[in-house]
Write an enzyme that holds these catalytic residues in place. Structure first.
Site, mmCIF file in Angstrom:
data_model
loop_
_atom_site.group_PDB
_atom_site.id
_atom_site.type_symbol
_atom_site.label_atom_id
_atom_site.label_comp_id
_atom_site.label_asym_id
_atom_site.label_seq_id
_atom_site.Cartn_x
_atom_site.Cartn_y
_atom_site.Cartn_z
ATOM 1 N N ARG A 38 -14.764 4.010 -3.544
ATOM 2 C CA ARG A 38 -14.696 5.229 -4.342
ATOM 3 C C ARG A 38 -13.324 5.419 -4.983
ATOM 4 O O ARG A 38 -13.218 5.803 -6.154
ATOM 5 C CB ARG A 38 -15.037 6.453 -3.479
ATOM 6 N N THR A 61 6.973 -17.409 14.919
ATOM 7 C CA THR A 61 6.234 -16.392 15.654
ATOM 8 C C THR A 61 5.369 -15.633 14.655
ATOM 9 O O THR A 61 5.589 -15.722 13.440
ATOM 10 C CB THR A 61 7.190 -15.439 16.396
ATOM 11 N N SER A 62 4.396 -14.905 15.156
ATOM 12 C CA SER A 62 3.420 -14.278 14.254
ATOM 13 C C SER A 62 4.082 -13.451 13.169
ATOM 14 O O SER A 62 3.685 -13.476 12.000
ATOM 15 C CB SER A 62 2.453 -13.396 15.061
ATOM 16 N N HIS A 118 5.616 34.451 -9.823
ATOM 17 C CA HIS A 118 4.815 35.167 -8.818
ATOM 18 C C HIS A 118 3.358 35.318 -9.278
ATOM 19 O O HIS A 118 2.664 36.241 -8.867
ATOM 20 C CB HIS A 118 5.412 36.546 -8.502
ATOM 21 N N GLN A 123 11.856 -8.823 16.499
ATOM 22 C CA GLN A 123 10.693 -9.654 16.199
ATOM 23 C C GLN A 123 10.090 -9.272 14.850
ATOM 24 O O GLN A 123 9.383 -10.059 14.231
ATOM 25 C CB GLN A 123 9.640 -9.497 17.304
ATOM 26 N N SER A 160 -21.659 21.992 -10.635
ATOM 27 C CA SER A 160 -22.110 22.570 -9.367
ATOM 28 C C SER A 160 -23.585 22.292 -9.187
ATOM 29 O O SER A 160 -24.353 22.326 -10.158
ATOM 30 C CB SER A 160 -21.849 24.083 -9.351
ATOM 31 N N SER A 177 1.134 -1.788 15.471
ATOM 32 C CA SER A 177 0.340 -2.800 14.778
ATOM 33 C C SER A 177 -0.990 -2.257 14.277
ATOM 34 O O SER A 177 -1.350 -2.431 13.099
ATOM 35 C CB SER A 177 0.095 -3.989 15.707
ATOM 36 N N ARG A 232 -2.285 -1.279 10.019
ATOM 37 C CA ARG A 232 -3.425 -1.841 9.292
ATOM 38 C C ARG A 232 -4.064 -0.780 8.394
ATOM 39 O O ARG A 232 -4.689 -1.103 7.383
ATOM 40 C CB ARG A 232 -4.468 -2.392 10.261
#
Length: 471
Positions: A14, A104-105, A152, A231, A281, A326, A330
């Site tokens: 969408r 490493t990852s 206002h 890391q 509507s 982690s 995502r």
């Protein structure tokens, strides 16, 4: 076609553009991972660690994304990146054994995220530049057009339509400048291993070669790296990005909220486009609801809540790394950009076809402008020798009577009543009062300042039109 038999995020189909959805797709993420593995292998080959034919094998299969197979492996080993390593390795009989060597990852994932963030900022900036161009044209076209100003949510003094539009454009220009600057500073983690020390690569290459090794990878990926990481790259970077996107949401929210008010028939001055076959509507066929502006306000509220999550991720990243950011990242990173992208798409669709009702603008100015013009009358009376306090009270009494007439449904009688006041006409003729009561000219230097901003927008867009490092 999306599978609507299971949950689909509204961003899946969408909201947002196909380009932004593609950037944050699972396929593109894994393609980036593979490209980073190839760059890593190429650099390792240059240092004599792997063979050129192994690198060539990886390069030949980089586009063969097989998410189905990766999901099968992940179900067994419970690690998405290692599942992709194994999927890639199965496709590469010669080079599969050297994929991810020394890494490493997060050497892979964080660099891929940094690349996607920068590419996403490029899309956001392009859409924002288009919106600024539209605002610049509108400001130039309507710089001199008098409107009734409101404070206002009550009639105040006249301004011009171009100047009011400049409110929104000035904020959006600040957003553009901040986002453009931020895009130039995005950095990846680089290749520093499990705690950021580079120990694994030092074992392979020797510590003395690590600076040159990372520099080559930085050049291959066209991505600068943080010199110090754990890391992961510092999660503060995500917070800075999310805060800038939320700031953009704030500016668009203000524009949309004002537009909703101005589209209401009692104001009636501006409106979003309304299609010939559009339904306002389900119950009331006559409705012309400002659904685009309402969508901006709704999504901007959502976007405004996200920097807090990014703040928590950065502040709670204990020692060299915890994994509690982690899962939410995502959602956090893609949805922040997808929301910002949809906000801009919608704002562009409104601004490019903005409905301007000149009759309603003139009507409101005719009804309420005389009240504001009394300020000019008061100042001129004092310049002619009248007592300010006495004149203020006489004019106030006239205005209160005029308000009562308006509330009863009559036309504003203020001009006529002032012209008939014998105390006022001791200092000013009726013709002078009529001239002073023309509120259309009581706009100060608003037209000039509006045009100056339109010019500044053009100059800024020209100055920043060169391609970013990610292009």
């Amino acid at each position: 076609m999306a599978d609507f038999s299971t949950y689909q995020s509204p961003f899946t189909w969408r909201y947002s553009s196909p380009a932004m959805r593609h950037l944050w797709s699972e396929t593109q993420k894994r393609r980036l991972w593979r490209q980073i593995w190839v760059a890593l292998a190429e650099t390792q080959a240059e240092f004599g660690l792997v063979q050129p034919e192994q690198v060539e094998d990886l390069r030949a299969h980089v586009e063969e994304i097989n998410i189905g197979r990766a999901v099968e492996i992940e179900a067994e080993i419970q690690h998405d990146l290692m599942a992709e390593v194994r999927t890639f390795a199965e496709q590469c009989p010669v080079g599969g054994g050297i994929i991810h060597l020394g890494a490493t990852s997060m050497d892979i994932e964080d660099n891929a995220d940094a690349i996607r963030i920068r590419q996403s900022l490029d899309l956001i900036l392009a859409s924002l530049a288009s919106l600024l161009q539209t605002f610049s044209r509108l400001i130039e076209s309507w710089a001199d057009a008098p409107i009734m100003g409101f404070t206002h949510i009550q009639p105040a003094e006249p301004s011009t339509l171009g100047y009011r539009l400049a409110f929104y454009a000035q904020d959006l220009l600040l957003d553009y400048e901040r986002l453009h600057s931020l895009a130039q500073t995005i950095k990846g983690k680089g290749f520093k291993g499990a705690v950021g020390s580079g120990a694994s690569y030092a074992e392979l290459l020797g510590a003395e070669n690590l600076p040159a090794f990372e520099q080559k990878l930085s050049e291959k990926l066209n991505l600068p790296f943080f010199p110090i990481t754990s890391q992961v790259y510092p999660r503060r970077q995500d917070y800075e990005v999310l805060t800038a996107l939320a700031g953009l949401g704030l500016s668009l929210y203000k524009f949309a909220f004002d537009l909703r008010l101005l589209q209401s028939p009692p104001f009636g001055e501006l409106g979003e486009p309304f299609g010939e076959r559009q339904v306002g509507s389900s119950a009331m066929p006559f409705k012309r609801n400002p659904i685009r502006a309402e969508k901006i306000n709704s999504l901007a509220r959502y976007l405004a809540a996200l920097p807090r999550l990014a703040w928590d991720n950065a502040a709670h990243s204990l020692l060299e790394r915890t994994l509690d950011d982690s899962a939410n990242r995502r959602l956090l990173l893609p949805e922040a950009f997808l929301a910002a992208d949809e906000l801009l798409r919608t704002a562009n669709s409104i601004a490019s076809r903005l409905r301007i009702d000149e009759a309603a603008i003139a009507r409101n100015l005719a009804i309420y402008g005389p009240f504001a013009a009394t300020e000019r009358v008061l100042m001129t009376l004092v310049k002619k020798g009248a007592n300010r306090q006495e004149m203020h009270e006489r004019i106030r009494m006239h205005t209160m009577q005029a308000w009562e007439t308006l509330r009863a449904g009559g036309e504003n009688p203020l001009l006529a009543s002032l012209c008939q006041d014998e105390e006022l006409t001791r200092y000013l003729s009726a013709d002078e009062i009529r001239t002073l009561m023309d509120a259309r000219t009581h706009v100060g230097d608003a037209p000039a300042r509006a045009r100056a901003l339109a010019h500044q927008i053009q100059q800024t867009l020209i100055a920043t039109s060169s391609p970013s490092p990610s292009s």
